[in-house]
Design an enzyme around this catalytic site. Structure first.
Site, PDB file in Angstrom:
ATOM      1  N   ARG A 169       0.631  -1.317   0.064  1.00  0.00           N
ATOM      2  CA  ARG A 169      -0.037  -0.013   0.097  1.00  0.00           C
ATOM      3  C   ARG A 169       0.764   1.286  -0.033  1.00  0.00           C
ATOM      4  O   ARG A 169       0.316   2.339   0.263  1.00  0.00           O
ATOM      5  CB  ARG A 169      -0.990   0.050   1.093  1.00  0.00           C
ATOM      6  CG  ARG A 169      -1.931  -1.044   1.005  1.00  0.00           C
ATOM      7  CD  ARG A 169      -3.103  -1.277   1.924  1.00  0.00           C
ATOM      8  NE  ARG A 169      -3.861  -2.325   1.899  1.00  0.00           N
ATOM      9  CZ  ARG A 169      -3.778  -3.410   2.677  1.00  0.00           C
ATOM     10  NH1 ARG A 169      -2.643  -3.433   3.499  1.00  0.00           N
ATOM     11  NH2 ARG A 169      -4.263  -4.613   2.217  1.00  0.00           N
TER      12      ARG A 169
ATOM     13  N   GLY B 235      -1.466 -11.438   8.724  1.00  0.00           N
ATOM     14  CA  GLY B 235      -1.300 -13.042   9.209  1.00  0.00           C
ATOM     15  C   GLY B 235      -2.376 -13.596  10.362  1.00  0.00           C
ATOM     16  O   GLY B 235      -2.399 -14.763  10.556  1.00  0.00           O
TER      17      GLY B 235
ATOM     18  N   THR C  67      -3.212  -8.473  14.330  1.00  0.00           N
ATOM     19  CA  THR C  67      -2.247  -7.614  13.680  1.00  0.00           C
ATOM     20  C   THR C  67      -2.735  -6.394  12.913  1.00  0.00           C
ATOM     21  O   THR C  67      -3.753  -5.809  12.892  1.00  0.00           O
ATOM     22  CB  THR C  67      -1.916  -8.819  12.138  1.00  0.00           C
ATOM     23  OG1 THR C  67      -3.136  -9.079  11.702  1.00  0.00           O
ATOM     24  CG2 THR C  67      -1.407  -9.855  12.820  1.00  0.00           C
TER      25      THR C  67
ATOM     26  N   ASP D 204     -14.351 -10.902  11.853  1.00  0.00           N
ATOM     27  CA  ASP D 204     -13.537 -10.150  11.311  1.00  0.00           C
ATOM     28  C   ASP D 204     -13.751  -8.669  11.018  1.00  0.00           C
ATOM     29  O   ASP D 204     -13.341  -8.169   9.965  1.00  0.00           O
ATOM     30  CB  ASP D 204     -13.214 -11.030   9.939  1.00  0.00           C
ATOM     31  CG  ASP D 204     -12.056 -10.481   9.054  1.00  0.00           C
ATOM     32  OD1 ASP D 204     -11.043 -10.136   9.884  1.00  0.00           O
ATOM     33  OD2 ASP D 204     -12.062 -10.505   7.923  1.00  0.00           O
TER      34      ASP D 204
ATOM     35  N   ASN E 160     -13.514  -1.249   4.146  1.00  0.00           N
ATOM     36  CA  ASN E 160     -12.427  -2.037   4.061  1.00  0.00           C
ATOM     37  C   ASN E 160     -11.281  -0.986   4.174  1.00  0.00           C
ATOM     38  O   ASN E 160     -11.265  -0.199   4.541  1.00  0.00           O
ATOM     39  CB  ASN E 160     -12.319  -3.022   2.979  1.00  0.00           C
ATOM     40  CG  ASN E 160     -11.645  -4.380   3.387  1.00  0.00           C
ATOM     41  OD1 ASN E 160     -10.291  -4.355   3.701  1.00  0.00           O
ATOM     42  ND2 ASN E 160     -12.337  -5.372   3.466  1.00  0.00           N
TER      43      ASN E 160
ATOM     44  N   CYS F  35      -6.475 -18.389  -3.269  1.00  0.00           N
ATOM     45  CA  CYS F  35      -5.630 -18.153  -4.226  1.00  0.00           C
ATOM     46  C   CYS F  35      -6.216 -18.385  -5.619  1.00  0.00           C
ATOM     47  O   CYS F  35      -6.188 -17.613  -6.776  1.00  0.00           O
ATOM     48  CB  CYS F  35      -4.321 -18.793  -4.213  1.00  0.00           C
ATOM     49  SG  CYS F  35      -3.283 -18.396  -3.003  1.00  0.00           S
ATOM     50  N   HIS F  36      -6.619 -19.548  -5.754  1.00  0.00           N
ATOM     51  CA  HIS F  36      -7.302 -19.878  -7.239  1.00  0.00           C
ATOM     52  C   HIS F  36      -8.608 -19.387  -7.634  1.00  0.00           C
ATOM     53  O   HIS F  36      -9.503 -19.743  -8.534  1.00  0.00           O
ATOM     54  CB  HIS F  36      -7.291 -21.228  -7.621  1.00  0.00           C
ATOM     55  CG  HIS F  36      -5.766 -21.643  -7.756  1.00  0.00           C
ATOM     56  ND1 HIS F  36      -4.964 -21.562  -8.834  1.00  0.00           N
ATOM     57  CD2 HIS F  36      -4.836 -22.368  -6.766  1.00  0.00           C
ATOM     58  CE1 HIS F  36      -3.855 -21.914  -8.802  1.00  0.00           C
ATOM     59  NE2 HIS F  36      -3.775 -22.398  -7.407  1.00  0.00           N
TER      60      HIS F  36
END
Length: 697
Positions: free
Chosen positions: A128, A188, A246, A311, A398, A620-621
């Site tokens: 960022r 993480g 984090t 979250d 976000n 990822c996919h």
């Protein structure tokens, strides 16, 4: 798809222009102005006082130059402009120094991050931005390093590892300068780490201090008295899960008060019933914390979401301002975290001044001003796969930066409303942290987001995103503008009464900051997630933005985004009045799938493969294999890939390209079930493409 989108954008711009738009507007010279800090000023207000480009002439804005970056992943960086050089970071933490007038490359730095680290992160190998101080450029690398570069030539001055490389820590946030220290956090929490923020001496690279955001194992002792007190708000053996917390994005330094404010993230795992089974507030998760920047000493905190379990991070953009409230000028801190409330705090004491919902929500009904705590709804913690949670883990807001305009008195928030259903995890193996999958503590299967419950007139669509012009004094919206199915990019406000924001559909737009009226738009050919900046050189004002599709949306947003075929074109785009440069044509993105091999397993194995794919591979996919082009769409895997499937998934032969071995988590039978699921989806896609071809013929 691209031509249609561009046509719609152009028509909107034409209709938004005033009748006199075609006539040239005389402009005066702009004073030379830089953008030296992440948010432009110490308050990170992301407001430019330049007004050469304004609501009366923004229709004459054109592309001055562009620069193609060397990678094709998500771009989220805020550039800096210092002494005629534009410093911008791209994916994999690469840094580009560009001539701010012409776009000529002055130097380039590649930290050479091991691509296997991609499996240690949640949301793409993004970065960022960089920090600048005293002739040095500082960048946090994806593999956990903090690196100081010579601003003139890009040579490395020092390079320190800020994390344990054996644990799934990454860095995606921009460093901040606080006194003689440069401060960096990490990410993480989804993969089971303990959060902290660290400060390093700008000159030597030696660590000045480290502040842990959640308590560790009590038997090891506590680093500070505050952590000992925080441990009283946790239960069970939380340290075995990492704890989370984090500081992966927002930090801001107030030199007048000599306070550093940090935003703290979610728990690890998300599901509180696993990490802290007896409940509790779980300090300092989802908190704003004030620290002394020279020592890391704790000063005060405010927790936005006690006992966090959705979250709902508080790592979102923090803005500092001096605002008149109740006839008195207050030094305030403002934040719109994921949980859907907009908070105004006294930044001297941490006192809550006001908090109101700025988005639709199901988890809470308000904030109790006597206690400062949210009033949770009865259904807030019902995770049965049926109850709808709003906001989702994506948040009402976000990481996309807000902007505050002292001119209008408004905060401009990229907001969104995306619901989700959580289901309590039932498989014991899935409850433990580990590389290769997120330890959310919830079972997850890809599906279209559920309908939003009837919440009155707040929401009109199943999922939607808005640019929200928010009055922080009245705690209400002045105006809103629809921007698409997911949040628009970060925001820049200017003294020309303009707002600049990019969109997920591939445009950079300028709006009237007072009314939200659309005044100008430019087809960027790709998603714009990052926030623009503005600067002036030799009497000319420029607007610059870094663009490129990726980030968490590329994998997680699934059915919301991927039907639109947005390419990744990682670039820096710079605009000024009267410029007429053009972007090259976009190459055709669509491709035809060759006939895949047949599925040889039964329905039970295919279904099992789908579960494993969503659990281990989808981040990822892509959810349902809709990747947006950042990683291979496994449906298009050729026979050569299927022939060495076990070598890839279990053996890790493609580790150097980011595809680690999943041997700790999948058996060979599991890997084969995933392959059969991939073949099943490939055959479905092939059938759809053939049907479409036959129809067109």
């Amino acid at each position: 798809m691209r031509q249609c989108a561009a046509a719609i954008i152009c028509s909107l711009v034409v209709f938004a222009l005033p009748a006199s738009a075609a006539k040239p507007v005389q402009v005066s010279a702009a004073p030379d102005t830089q953008w030296r800090l992440h948010g432009n000023d110490f308050g990170e207000q992301r407001h430019s006082r330049l007004e050469q480009i304004n609501a009366g002439n923004v229709n004459q804005l054109g592309l001055a130059w562009y620069f193609d970056m060397y990678t094709r992943r998500g771009v989220e960086a805020t550039p800096l402009m210092v002494d005629g050089t534009l410093y911008v970071s791209g994916s994999w933490s690469m840094v580009y120094a560009l001539d701010a007038k012409t776009g000529a490359l002055r130097w380039f730095y590649n930290p050479e991050v091991d691509r296997a680290f991609l499996a240690k992160g949640c949301c793409d190998a993004v970065n960022r931005g960089v920090a600048y101080a005293d002739g040095k450029v500082f960048v946090g690398s994806y593999d956990g390093r903090l690196i100081a570069l010579d601003a003139d030539d890009g040579s490395v001055l020092w390079d320190v590892q800020t994390t344990d490389r054996e644990q799934p820590y990454t860095i995606t946030g921009a460093p901040r300068i606080a006194g003689n220290n440069v401060v960096i956090g990490n990410g993480g929490a989804e993969l089971g780490v303990r959060g902290y923020v660290s400060a390093y001496d700008q000159d030597s690279g030696e660590m000045s201090w480290r502040f842990y955001t959640v308590p560790g194992n009590p038997s090891d002792g506590f680093e500070t008295p505050e952590l000992k007190q925080a441990a009283e708000t946790w239960t069970g053996e939380w340290w075995k899960w990492g704890g989370g917390g984090t500081v992966w994005d927002s930090m801001v330094y107030d030199p007048e008060l000599d306070l550093l404010y940090i935003g703290v993230g979610n728990g690890s795992p998300w599901n509180q019933s696993l990490r802290s089974p007896g409940g509790g507030d779980n300090l300092f998760l989802t908190s704003i914390i004030a620290l002394r920047p020279a020592t890391g000493e704790y000063v005060w905190h405010y927790q936005t979401t006690p006992g966090e379990t959705w979250d709902y991070t508080a790592t979102q953009h923090i803005i500092l301002a001096d605002i008149e409230i109740g006839g008195k000028t207050r030094k305030v801190l403002m934040q719109a975290p994921k949980n859907g409330f907009f908070y105004v705090l006294d930044r001297v004491s941490g006192e809550l001044i006001s908090a109101e919902a700025c988005a639709a929500m199901t988890w809470a009904t308000g904030v109790d001003m006597k206690t400062g705590r949210p009033v949770e709804a009865e259904i807030a913690r019902v995770f049965d796969g049926k109850n709808v949670s709003l906001p989702s883990n994506a948040g009402a807001h976000n990481w996309h930066p807000m902007s505050y305009s002292p001119q209008t008195g408004l905060v401009y928030i990229p907001s969104m409303s995306i619901p989700i259903r959580f289901l309590q995890a039932t498989n014991e193996r899935d409850r433990m942290p580990g590389q290769g999958y997120w330890n959310t503590g919830f079972d997850r299967m890809g599906n279209v987001p559920p309908d939003i419950p009837n919440l009155g007139e707040v929401i009109t669509q199943t999922y939607t995103a808005q640019l929200l012009a928010w009055d922080p004094i009245k705690q209400s919206a002045r105006w809103t503008s629809e921007v698409g199915p997911i949040a628009g990019g970060g925001v820049l406000s200017t003294a020309g009464n303009l707002l600049f924001q990019g969109s997920s559909s591939g445009t950079l737009q300028a709006m009237n900051a007072s009314t939200g009226e659309l005044l100008w738009g430019h087809d960027t050919q790709t998603m714009v997630m990052a926030a623009p900046i503005s600067y002036a050189i030799d009497g000319e004002q420029y607007v610059a933005v870094a663009v490129g599709f990726g980030g968490g949306a590329a994998a997680e947003a699934g059915p919301i985004v991927h039907h639109r075929d947005i390419p990744n074109l990682s670039r820096v785009l710079v605009y000024k009045l009267g410029a007429k440069a053009e972007l090259p044509p976009v190459r055709e993105q669509k491709r035809q799938l060759p006939k895949p091999a047949p599925v040889t397993a039964g329905a039970e194995a295919v279904d099992h493969g789908q579960v494993l794919y969503q659990r281990h591979c989808s981040y990822c996919h892509g959810d349902g294999m809709r990747t947006g082009g950042l990683t291979p769409d496994l449906r298009y895997s050729g026979q050569a890939v299927h022939d060495i499937w076990q070598d890839i998934v279990i053996g890790g032969v493609l580790k150097g390209r980011g595809m680690i071995s999943f041997a700790p988590y999948l058996s060979e039978k599991d890997a084969e079930d995933v392959r059969q699921y991939v073949l099943s989806e490939a055959n479905k896609l092939y059938a759809r493409q053939q049907a479409a071809t036959n129809t067109n013929q």
